[in-house]
Design a protein around this motif. Structure first.
Motif, PDB file in Angstrom:
ATOM      1  N   UNK A 238       0.798  -1.217   0.000  1.00  0.00           N
ATOM      2  CA  UNK A 238       0.000   0.000   0.000  1.00  0.00           C
ATOM      3  C   UNK A 238       0.829   1.265   0.000  1.00  0.00           C
ATOM      4  N   UNK A 239       2.140   1.169   0.341  1.00  0.00           N
ATOM      5  CA  UNK A 239       2.953   2.378   0.420  1.00  0.00           C
ATOM      6  C   UNK A 239       3.341   2.909  -0.961  1.00  0.00           C
ATOM      7  N   UNK A 240       3.206   2.052  -2.029  1.00  0.00           N
ATOM      8  CA  UNK A 240       3.613   2.513  -3.344  1.00  0.00           C
ATOM      9  C   UNK A 240       2.812   3.723  -3.809  1.00  0.00           C
ATOM     10  N   UNK A 241       1.620   3.919  -3.271  1.00  0.00           N
ATOM     11  CA  UNK A 241       0.817   5.059  -3.697  1.00  0.00           C
ATOM     12  C   UNK A 241       1.439   6.373  -3.230  1.00  0.00           C
ATOM     13  N   UNK A 242       2.347   6.298  -2.263  1.00  0.00           N
ATOM     14  CA  UNK A 242       2.999   7.508  -1.779  1.00  0.00           C
ATOM     15  C   UNK A 242       4.136   7.938  -2.700  1.00  0.00           C
ATOM     16  N   UNK A 243       4.583   7.040  -3.586  1.00  0.00           N
ATOM     17  CA  UNK A 243       5.699   7.356  -4.463  1.00  0.00           C
ATOM     18  C   UNK A 243       5.128   7.889  -5.769  1.00  0.00           C
ATOM     19  N   UNK A 244       4.948   9.178  -5.830  1.00  0.00           N
ATOM     20  CA  UNK A 244       4.322   9.803  -6.990  1.00  0.00           C
ATOM     21  C   UNK A 244       5.242  10.785  -7.691  1.00  0.00           C
ATOM     22  N   UNK A 245       6.438  10.999  -7.120  1.00  0.00           N
ATOM     23  CA  UNK A 245       7.328  11.990  -7.704  1.00  0.00           C
ATOM     24  C   UNK A 245       8.170  11.375  -8.804  1.00  0.00           C
ATOM     25  N   UNK A 246       8.413  12.152  -9.856  1.00  0.00           N
ATOM     26  CA  UNK A 246       9.344  11.773 -10.908  1.00  0.00           C
ATOM     27  C   UNK A 246       9.009  10.449 -11.563  1.00  0.00           C
ATOM     28  N   UNK A 248       9.460   7.359 -10.641  1.00  0.00           N
ATOM     29  CA  UNK A 248       8.894   6.236  -9.907  1.00  0.00           C
ATOM     30  C   UNK A 248       7.377   6.291  -9.841  1.00  0.00           C
ATOM     31  N   UNK A 249       6.800   7.480  -9.904  1.00  0.00           N
ATOM     32  CA  UNK A 249       5.351   7.559 -10.022  1.00  0.00           C
ATOM     33  C   UNK A 249       4.872   6.901 -11.298  1.00  0.00           C
ATOM     34  N   UNK A 250       5.610   7.139 -12.394  1.00  0.00           N
ATOM     35  CA  UNK A 250       5.265   6.518 -13.681  1.00  0.00           C
ATOM     36  C   UNK A 250       5.512   5.020 -13.649  1.00  0.00           C
ATOM     37  N   UNK A 251       6.577   4.591 -12.977  1.00  0.00           N
ATOM     38  CA  UNK A 251       6.882   3.162 -12.896  1.00  0.00           C
ATOM     39  C   UNK A 251       5.782   2.392 -12.172  1.00  0.00           C
ATOM     40  N   UNK A 252       5.281   2.973 -11.079  1.00  0.00           N
ATOM     41  CA  UNK A 252       4.207   2.286 -10.352  1.00  0.00           C
ATOM     42  C   UNK A 252       2.887   2.354 -11.109  1.00  0.00           C
ATOM     43  N   UNK A 334       8.384  -2.157  -4.397  1.00  0.00           N
ATOM     44  CA  UNK A 334       8.268  -2.925  -5.643  1.00  0.00           C
ATOM     45  C   UNK A 334       7.854  -4.362  -5.346  1.00  0.00           C
ATOM     46  N   UNK A 335       8.564  -5.009  -4.430  1.00  0.00           N
ATOM     47  CA  UNK A 335       8.272  -6.409  -4.111  1.00  0.00           C
ATOM     48  C   UNK A 335       6.861  -6.579  -3.556  1.00  0.00           C
TER      49      UNK A 335
END
Length: 453
Positions: A238-246, A248-252, A334-335
């Motif tokens: 659930x923490x991946x939603x916090x990674x929205x910058x640059x 890595x936001x596109x990667x997720x 990621x995992x």
């Protein structure tokens, strides 16, 4: 009693050591024990901060990085193994030896401070290395006389085992372990000195995964061996939603569009310095595998620009099916993503734990130190496919593609995928590792030393 106890930790300056020490500090702080983790300033700056509820119990202690008398042989600002090429690590050992006076183990003994050796390596690796007498003097001449002596299980392992180095691995490990380096001694001699000086050995392991090796270790060491559990990092679901910058936001965002359990995560961390041939063969193997992949790749020293690290045209040929992300990667996030189903990596012990707690299937390509031993046990337990290698250690794109498909989509690999999902119940059980194993370790810290006197 626990509140009066103070544990001082001094890890080796490699993040594969410092991070498990940090996880152990958090685990025992949860039991109310004060911890001081000692390292040099730049290393401490790069570690995560303790959880706010434990910040009063965990203290980072910075010691200035020593200045060597013959000038700086190390790269400017280098304080950990990740900051330098492999051949320079011997000078890091020489530099850190200058810190020995306040922290030499004999000082602890003189002041009645109990000493515990915490192994970030698996129990099977420690068992393979063997008792102290086999590493120095006549014992070494009889039992470890050549690299070939490390290519089969040693005589003290009495049960069936495939844990041993391959020939090309043994040559590198033997030289690195038994040859005098710039610090004036060998790694084997350092290890023997600390094992002989400590009152107990704590191991990042659990009976559920390698019980036979843990039982054997007690006899080999001649002192208490305490498994502290696997110290699995906190899950990041659930923490991946916090990674929205640059990027890595596109990667997720891309990961969110993939089918569940369909993507292979490829990552070899920062300590494994892959050659150009190795990076390119991995790339050329990912292409014909036809599998979706997310590759976290740090720019190698031999590449001038990020784009120089990959074969010409690779990104275009795999566009839409694969993502290559240069630099740092949020590996736990990621995992934890539901689209990840497998991982191609080096089989370092910490990464094995991180990956299996999510039940992903493993494709292992060991590169350095203990990774080959970890890979053999994983394969033996039906938890991994190891990429085939030539006698010189080289591998081909066909070997990569074959291993990827065998582990992730073939009918033959279904048992492996089932075993990996079952392993998650052990590797990802925080109650088992915190309450049972850390609880047992804390009990030993409180009462065990007194019983040994």
């Amino acid at each position: 009693m626990a509140g009066k106890m103070h544990v001082v930790m001094l890890p080796w300056s490699a993040f594969g050591h410092m991070i498990p020490f940090f996880h152990l500090a958090i685990a025992i702080a949860k039991a109310g024990i004060r911890v001081s983790l000692v390292s040099t300033p730049r290393n401490i700056q790069r570690l995560l901060k303790p959880p706010p509820n434990l910040s009063s119990l965990i203290k980072f202690v910075e010691l200035p990085f020593p200045v060597m008398e013959n000038g700086s042989i190390l790269p400017e600002g280098a304080e950990a193994t990740v900051d330098m090429p492999f051949e320079k690590i011997q000078y890091l050992k020489a530099a850190l030896d200058l810190l020995q006076h306040p922290f030499k183990h004999s000082i602890a003994r003189e002041h009645g401070v109990p000493l515990v050796y915490f192994s970030v390596f698996s129990a099977s690796t420690l068992a393979f290395v063997g008792p102290a007498y086999s590493l120095v003097g006549d014992g070494r001449r009889r039992l470890r006389s050549s690299p070939e002596s490390m290519t089969s299980p040693p005589e003290w392992i009495s049960f069936p085992s495939s844990v041993a180095f391959k020939g090309y691995e043994a040559k590198a490990v033997y030289s690195g372990f038994f040859t005098n380096n710039a610090s004036g001694t060998t790694d084997a001699a350092r290890y023997v000195e600390i094992i002989n000086s400590c009152q107990a050995v704590a191991v990042r392991s659990c009976v559920e995964y390698e019980g036979e090796y843990l039982n054997l270790l007690g006899n080999l060491m001649g002192k208490p061996v305490i498994p502290v559990g696997l110290l699995p990092p906190e899950k990041a679901e659930g923490r991946e939603i916090q990674i929205t910058d640059g990027s890595w936001g596109e990667n997720f965002k891309w990961l969110n569009e993939q089918k569940p359990k369909s993507v292979v995560f490829v990552g070899f961390g920062s300590e494994c310095k892959l050659t150009k041939d190795q990076v390119h063969e991995i790339a050329y193997g990912l292409e014909p595998s036809e599998l979706p992949f997310l590759w976290a790749l740090r720019k190698p020293d031999w590449a001038i620009e990020d784009a120089d690290a990959l074969p010409s045209g690779f990104s275009g040929r795999t566009s839409g099916r694969g993502m290559v992300c240069m630099g740092w990667a949020p590996q736990m996030e990621i995992l934890a993503h539901p689209s990840i189903g497998g991982s191609l990596f080096h089989s370092g012990w910490g990464s094995v734990i991180e990956t299996l707690q999510f039940g992903h299937c493993l494709i292992v390509l060991p590169i350095i130190i203990d990774q080959g031993l970890n890979a053999r046990l994983l394969v033996e337990k039906g938890l991994a496919v190891e990429v085939e290698r030539r006698e010189d250690g080289s591998f081909s794109r066909e070997d990569i593609a074959k291993s990827l498909r065998l582990a992730t989509v073939s009918e033959e690999g279904e048992k492996l995928r089932i075993h990996a999902r079952e392993a998650a119940a052990i590797f990802g059980d925080p109650k088992l590792h915190q309450d049972h194993y850390i609880g047992g370790f804390v009990k030993y810290l409180k009462t065990g030393f007194a019983k040994q006197k």
